[in-house]
Write a protein that holds these residues in place. Structure first.
Motif, PDB file in Angstrom:
ATOM      1  N   ASP A   1      -6.955   3.225   3.319  1.00 49.91           N
ATOM      2  CA  ASP A   1      -7.722   2.612   2.221  1.00 49.91           C
ATOM      3  C   ASP A   1      -8.936   1.867   2.760  1.00 49.91           C
ATOM      4  OD1 ASP A   1      -6.360   0.554   3.472  1.00 49.91           O
ATOM      5  OD2 ASP A   1      -5.913  -0.518   1.609  1.00 49.91           O
TER       6      ASP A   1
ATOM      7  N   ARG B   1       0.815  -1.226   0.000  1.00 52.02           N
ATOM      8  CA  ARG B   1       0.000   0.000   0.000  1.00 52.02           C
ATOM      9  C   ARG B   1       0.850   1.278   0.000  1.00 52.02           C
ATOM     10  NH1 ARG B   1      -2.389  -4.113   2.249  1.00 52.02           N
ATOM     11  NH2 ARG B   1      -4.672  -4.349   2.139  1.00 52.02           N
TER      12      ARG B   1
ATOM     13  N   GLU C   1       2.794   7.976  -2.388  1.00 55.87           N
ATOM     14  CA  GLU C   1       1.418   7.504  -2.570  1.00 55.87           C
ATOM     15  C   GLU C   1       1.138   6.515  -1.451  1.00 55.87           C
ATOM     16  OE1 GLU C   1      -2.307   7.557  -4.063  1.00 55.87           O
ATOM     17  OE2 GLU C   1      -0.626   8.763  -4.808  1.00 55.87           O
ATOM     18  N   TYR C   2       0.153   6.865  -0.579  1.00 60.30           N
ATOM     19  CA  TYR C   2       0.007   6.170   0.693  1.00 60.30           C
ATOM     20  C   TYR C   2      -1.397   5.612   0.864  1.00 60.30           C
ATOM     21  CZ  TYR C   2       0.770   5.410   5.731  1.00 60.30           C
ATOM     22  OH  TYR C   2       0.917   4.864   6.974  1.00 60.30           O
ATOM     23  N   GLY C   3      -1.460   4.325   1.269  1.00 58.70           N
ATOM     24  CA  GLY C   3      -2.765   3.724   1.472  1.00 58.70           C
ATOM     25  C   GLY C   3      -2.877   2.900   2.740  1.00 58.70           C
TER      26      GLY C   3
ATOM     27  N   THR D   1      -4.500  10.984  -0.608  1.00 62.28           N
ATOM     28  CA  THR D   1      -3.574   9.872  -0.381  1.00 62.28           C
ATOM     29  C   THR D   1      -2.150  10.150  -0.868  1.00 62.28           C
ATOM     30  OG1 THR D   1      -4.199   8.859  -2.492  1.00 62.28           O
ATOM     31  CG2 THR D   1      -5.454   8.201  -0.532  1.00 62.28           C
TER      32      THR D   1
ATOM     33  N   TRP E   1      -8.570   9.169   3.587  1.00 62.03           N
ATOM     34  CA  TRP E   1      -9.019   8.308   2.495  1.00 62.03           C
ATOM     35  C   TRP E   1      -9.285   9.082   1.206  1.00 62.03           C
ATOM     36  CZ3 TRP E   1     -13.883   8.251   0.036  1.00 62.03           C
ATOM     37  CH2 TRP E   1     -14.829   9.149   0.554  1.00 62.03           C
TER      38      TRP E   1
END
Length: 457
Positions: free
Chosen positions: A151, A97, A145-147, A187, A184
Motif C-alpha cells: 500500500d 492491512r 485482501e492484502y495491503g 492486492t 500495489w
C-alpha cells in the motif's frame, strides 16, 4: 532347448515388460498429478505461505525488515534483532492491512507468533496470522485482501503460495504451490479449492508418498542395492547365477523381491505411524546416519551374501529406519489426528507404489542380465558405488554438511528418465556377454536344502 520352448520361456518376461510400461506410466501420473508451479520468492520481496485447515486459515508472512522500515519510516534494527521485542507493533500493522474471507464471509484474524528469521540471506520478520471461521468450517474459495507494504511501496511484490489444503488436495513438504504475485495494483489473492473433500486430501498424501521416494536418492539406492542379487542365489560366501530356465529365474527373483519390499514396507509403516503420532522421537542426525548406514549394509550384501536367510528381517529393520525419516514429512504438515491417521495410510500407499515401480522397472532387466558372466562385474561395481555413496552421506550427516556426492544425485533425480535409460542400456550391454553355463546337477546353498536351492535342469 527348442525354438518353441525358448519362446515359451521368454513369454513371461515379455509380459512383465509390458506390465512394466503400464506401471511406470502410472507412477508418473501419481507423482505428477496435481503438481503446481512452485518457485522461491526473490530477495527483497514478501512471501505469504497459506495453510488451510478445517476451521481456519494460517498465513505465514515473511516480511523483509528493510522493506518494512522503508514502508513505515520505522527504525527496526536492520539485522532484525528487535523484531520479537516489537511484536505488538508488527502485529497491529499487519492486521490493519489484511482481510481473509471464505464463501460465507470474513474470517476473524489474530496474530499467533512473531519471530526474527533470515530469508534469502536478509533479516526478516516472520509473522503468523490465523484466520478463524466463526462456524468452525472454512467453506469454498479463500480470498485474501492484502495491503502489507504494497500500500506504500509501489515496486514491492508479494508471492502468495499454498502450502497445504487437505480438502483442496494440496500437501507438500518442499516448495509450495505459487498462487499469485501481488503488488500495489493487484492486492487480492484467490485460493481456488474446487469441489474437494476428504478423498482429495487422502489422494494428495498418496502423491506425496510417491514423490518422496522419487525425490529421495537414498531410499531409491537402498532398494536398488537390495534388488541387485535378487536373480542370484547364495552359495557359501558367493552369489552365483540361479540355474534353470529364464521363466524359473524370473519367478524366483520376483518372489524374493516381493518378500523384501513387503518386509521393508511393514517396517516403515510401523515407524512412520509411531513417529507421526508422537509416540517416539529420534534426533535427525541419528535417523539420517542410520539411513546412510543401511545403504552401506545393502551394498555390502550385494557384494557378498552377508545377510543370507535374514534378508527379509533385515529389510524390515531398515524399513523401520527409513520410516522414521519418512515421518518428518508428515510431522511437518501438522495435521489434526483424524487427517494424520489418513495421511499415514495414504503416504504408505504412495511409498509402496513408488517402490513397486522401481522393482518393475529394473527387475526384468536384472534377471535377463544376470544370466551373463559379465553381470558379476556390474554387480560389484554398482555395489561399490552404493557403498561409497552411503559412506559419503554418513560423513556429511556427522559433519552437518551436504554430501560431496549431493550434486551428482541431484542431477540424477532431476533427470530420472535419462538415468533409467542409462541403467537399461548398461544392463542390455551386459546381457550380450557370454552366458553362464547351466549345471547338470543341483547346487544347494550352504550344502543344505532350503528355499533358495537352485532349480536343477
Amino acid at each position: 532347448m527348442t525354438a518353441s520352448t525358448t519362446g515359451a520361456a521368454h513369454r513371461p518376461l515379455r509380459g512383465t515388460m509390458r506390465g512394466l510400461a503400464a506401471l511406470v506410466l502410472a507412477a508418473a501420473a501419481v507423482v505428477g498429478l496435481g503438481a503446481g508451479a512452485a518457485e522461491a520468492h526473490p530477495a527483497e520481496t514478501t512471501a505469504v505461505l497459506v495453510s488451510i485447515d478445517e476451521g481456519s486459515v494460517e498465513l505465514e508472512l515473511q516480511v523483509p525488515v528493510r522493506q518494512y522500515n522503508a514502508a513505515t519510516s520505522s527504525d527496526l534494527d536492520v539485522d532484525g534483532a528487535d523484531v520479537e521485542a516489537r511484536a505488538d507493533e508488527l502485529a497491529a500493522y499487519v492486521l490493519d492491512r489484511l482481510e481473509v474471507a471464505d464463501a460465507d464471509g470474513a474470517l476473524d484474524l489474530s496474530v499467533s507468533a512473531v519471530a526474527e528469521t533470515t530469508v534469502n540471506d536478509l533479516p526478516t520478520a516472520d509473522i503468523v496470522v490465523i484466520a478463524t471461521a466463526a462456524d468452525g468450517s472454512v467453506d469454498g474459495d479463500v480470498a485474501i485482501e492484502y495491503g502489507v507494504l504494497i500500500d506504500t511501496l509501489a515496486t514491492h511484490e508479494v508471492y502468495v503460495s499454498l502450502v497445504s489444503d487437505w480438502e483442496g488436495g494440496t500437501l507438500t513438504d518442499e516448495e509450495p504451490e505459487l498462487v499469485t504475485v501481488l503488488d500495489w495494483e493487484h492486492t487480492t489473492a484467490q485460493v481456488s479449492r474446487d469441489d474437494g473433500g476428504w478423498a482429495e486430501g487422502l489422494w494428495a498424501t498418496v502423491r506425496l508418498g510417491a514423490s518422496h521416494i522419487a525425490a529421495g536418492p537414498d531410499h531409491v539406492l537402498f532398494l536398488v542395492l537390495l534388488l541387485l542379487p535378487a536373480p542370484l542365489v547364495a552359495v557359501g560366501r558367493r552369489w552365483v547365477p540361479r540355474q534353470g530356465t529364464l521363466r524359473e529365474t524370473a519367478g524366483a527373483a520376483a518372489r524374493r523381491a516381493a518378500t523384501l519390499v513387503t518386509s521393508f514396507t511393514a517396517g516403515h509403516t510401523i515407524s512412520l505411524a509411531l513417529v507421526s503420532l508422537g509416540l517416539i522421537s529420534l534426533p535427525t542426525v541419528v535417523t539420517e546416519s542410520l539411513v546412510a548406514l543401511s545403504v552401506v549394509a545393502a551394498a555390502a550384501h550385494a557384494m557378498v551374501p552377508a545377510l543370507r536367510r535374514g534378508e527379509a528381517w533385515t529389510a524390515g529393520l531398515f524399513g523401520i529406519v527409513h520410516g522414521t525419516a519418512f515421518a518428518t514429512t508428515l510431522v511437518a504438515l501438522d495435521l489434526p489426528l483424524g487427517r494424520l491417521v489418513a495421511a499415514i495410510v495414504g503416504f504408505n500407499v504412495g511409498v509402496e507404489l513408488a517402490q513397486l515401480v522401481v522393482v518393475a522397472a529394473l527387475l526384468p532387466a536384472l534377471v535377463w542380465a544376470a544370466r551373463s558372466r559379465w553381470f558379476a562385474g556390474l554387480r560389484w561395481a554398482a555395489a561399490a558405488a552404493g557403498a561409497v555413496a552411503g559412506a559419503a552421506w554418513l560423513v556429511g550427516v556427522v559433519r552437518g554438511e551436504a554430501s560431496v556426492l549431493g550434486a551428482a544425485f541431484d542431477a540424477i533425480i532431476a533427470h530420472p528418465w535419462q538415468a533409467y535409460a542409462v541403467a537399461l542400456a548398461t544392463l542390455a550391454v551386459v546381457s550380450v556377454g557370454p552366458r553362464v553355463r547351466q549345471s547338470s546337477s543341483p547346487v544347494r546353498e550352504a550344502s543344505r536344502p532350503t528355499a533358495e536351492t537352485v532349480v536343477a535342469r
